[in-house]
Scaffold this motif. Structure first.
Motif, PDB file in Angstrom:
ATOM      1  N   ALA A  52       0.827  -1.206   0.000  1.00 14.17           N
ATOM      2  CA  ALA A  52       0.000   0.000   0.000  1.00 14.17           C
ATOM      3  C   ALA A  52       0.863   1.259   0.000  1.00 14.17           C
ATOM      4  O   ALA A  52       0.554   2.238  -0.684  1.00 14.17           O
ATOM      5  CB  ALA A  52      -0.932  -0.004   1.216  1.00 14.17           C
ATOM      6  N   ALA A  53       1.955   1.232   0.758  1.00 12.80           N
ATOM      7  CA  ALA A  53       2.850   2.394   0.806  1.00 12.80           C
ATOM      8  C   ALA A  53       3.513   2.612  -0.546  1.00 12.80           C
ATOM      9  O   ALA A  53       3.671   3.756  -0.998  1.00 12.80           O
ATOM     10  CB  ALA A  53       3.911   2.185   1.885  1.00 12.80           C
ATOM     11  N   LEU A  54       3.898   1.536  -1.216  1.00  6.12           N
ATOM     12  CA  LEU A  54       4.485   1.665  -2.551  1.00  6.12           C
ATOM     13  C   LEU A  54       3.481   2.247  -3.531  1.00  6.12           C
ATOM     14  O   LEU A  54       3.800   3.140  -4.317  1.00  6.12           O
ATOM     15  CB  LEU A  54       4.965   0.297  -3.050  1.00  6.12           C
ATOM     16  N   GLU A  55       2.263   1.726  -3.509  1.00  8.09           N
ATOM     17  CA  GLU A  55       1.218   2.245  -4.398  1.00  8.09           C
ATOM     18  C   GLU A  55       1.010   3.741  -4.168  1.00  8.09           C
ATOM     19  O   GLU A  55       0.865   4.516  -5.113  1.00  8.09           O
ATOM     20  CB  GLU A  55      -0.098   1.499  -4.160  1.00  8.09           C
ATOM     21  N   SER A  56       1.026   4.131  -2.901  1.00 11.36           N
ATOM     22  CA  SER A  56       0.786   5.533  -2.571  1.00 11.36           C
ATOM     23  C   SER A  56       1.908   6.442  -3.066  1.00 11.36           C
ATOM     24  O   SER A  56       1.668   7.463  -3.705  1.00 11.36           O
ATOM     25  CB  SER A  56       0.628   5.684  -1.050  1.00 11.36           C
ATOM     26  N   VAL A  57       3.169   6.067  -2.788  1.00 19.10           N
ATOM     27  CA  VAL A  57       4.287   6.935  -3.139  1.00 19.10           C
ATOM     28  C   VAL A  57       4.519   6.970  -4.646  1.00 19.10           C
ATOM     29  O   VAL A  57       5.086   7.941  -5.179  1.00 19.10           O
ATOM     30  CB  VAL A  57       5.559   6.490  -2.385  1.00 19.10           C
ATOM     31  N   LEU A  58       4.072   5.929  -5.359  1.00 16.51           N
ATOM     32  CA  LEU A  58       4.267   5.876  -6.804  1.00 16.51           C
ATOM     33  C   LEU A  58       3.060   6.387  -7.583  1.00 16.51           C
ATOM     34  O   LEU A  58       3.086   6.379  -8.824  1.00 16.51           O
ATOM     35  CB  LEU A  58       4.572   4.439  -7.236  1.00 16.51           C
ATOM     36  N   ALA A  59       2.031   6.818  -6.878  1.00 14.15           N
ATOM     37  CA  ALA A  59       0.814   7.292  -7.546  1.00 14.15           C
ATOM     38  C   ALA A  59       1.146   8.410  -8.539  1.00 14.15           C
ATOM     39  O   ALA A  59       1.820   9.385  -8.190  1.00 14.15           O
ATOM     40  CB  ALA A  59      -0.188   7.789  -6.514  1.00 14.15           C
ATOM     41  N   GLY A  60       0.723   8.237  -9.780  1.00 12.33           N
ATOM     42  CA  GLY A  60       0.965   9.249 -10.808  1.00 12.33           C
ATOM     43  C   GLY A  60       2.364   9.249 -11.368  1.00 12.33           C
ATOM     44  O   GLY A  60       2.690  10.100 -12.208  1.00 12.33           O
TER      45      GLY A  60
END
Length: 297
Positions: A52-60
């Motif tokens: 989830a943290a990876l998805e968040s920091v890589l968003a966009g």
């Protein structure tokens, strides 16, 4: 190109980052934030084990190439395979000669010696336990490679790195020899001691930077020409610091680092065919030993 480097901002990782930036690439480092990144380099902070943290920091965000320096387990590979789908064109994983842990060939081992399709992947093992992960380092890398090879939605490659020698070696393995040769202390080796393939720290950094820019897929062995035996390392240490090499052969029990009861020789013909020219170990061994001698003073 936009390049994301996961982990690896020390030892040869910092050299890779410098080489990529010198070549004009835009480099971003993703790590847990416990270590800084070079000036002029982008920085993303996340725990790679936290999907989830990876998805968040890589968003966009998207990248041309990811260089993953710290993928140690199949669980990490599965997370990366999901998270980077649609976000990257090419993924390069830093792997290891240790993936050949079950091979004992009389000749240099090619990439094809390991059939990734036959590797059993166990994401339920205790990969979060540091002691378990360290004890199963080669197996973790084998299974991580198998996860990517089984169906990544992006182009994927792995660089199987030989034993690395040179400046800033945090493992202390060559330092072990320097101190023992200098002091005339016994060095435990197996009764039948096999040679291994090695690579200098500057050369593996250059190869990884080259691999980022290349377009090959699948695994490739990375090492200098000219396998080295324990005696070769000790002879160069004697030349530089004096002392005396005393080998103590043991049938069972722990032996010194860089002493192998089985062959650890890889075949780098594929890298040569792809257009990379490795040096010979004789060209840099003296420098590597000198680095270790300076650290041992």
């Amino acid at each position: 190109m936009d390049v994301l480097v996961i982990g690896g901002s020390r030892y040869f990782g910092k050299r890779v980052i410098a080489l990529l930036r010198e070549s004009g690439h835009r480099v971003t480092v993703l790590n847990r934030g416990s270590s800084g990144v070079p000036d002029g380099t982008g920085h993303l902070v996340a725990d790679r084990d936290d999907e989830a943290a990876l998805e968040s920091v890589l968003a966009g965000r998207s990248f041309d190439v990811v260089l993953d320096q710290v993928c140690y387990t199949p669980r990490q590979a599965e997370i990366a395979r999901r998270v980077f789908t649609g976000r990257v064109r090419r993924y390069v994983m830093t792997s290891t000669v240790e993936v050949y842990a079950y091979e004992d060939s009389a000749g240099p081992v090619p990439e094809s010696a390991l059939d990734l399709a036959s590797v059993a992947v166990d994401t339920g093992a205790a990969w979060d336990d540091p002691e378990f992960r360290d004890a199963h380092y080669g197996e973790g890398k084998r299974q991580a490679e198998a996860v990517f090879a089984a169906g990544a939605a992006f182009a994927w490659a792995s660089v199987r790195v030989a034993h690395v020698l040179g400046d800033d070696d945090f493992t202390g393995r060559l330092d072990h020899y320097v101190r023992r040769v200098r002091d005339g202390e016994p060095i435990a080796v197996p009764a039948v001691n096999r040679p291994a393939t090695y690579v200098y720290v500057e050369e593996i950094a250059a190869f990884l930077a080259w691999a980022v820019e290349a377009d090959f897929t699948g695994p490739v062995n990375a090492h200098s020409h000219g396998p080295l035996h324990t005696a070769d390392l000790c002879a160069e240490i004697e030349r530089q610091v004096g002392g005396r090499t005393v080998f103590r052969e043991v049938e069972v029990g722990e032996v010194s680092p860089f002493s192998f009861a089985r062959s650890y020789g890889m075949d780098n013909a594929r890298a040569t065919e792809l257009g990379y020219s490795f040096s010979h170990s004789s060209e840099w061994l003296a420098r590597a030993v000198s680095d270790a001698v300076g650290a041992a003073r």
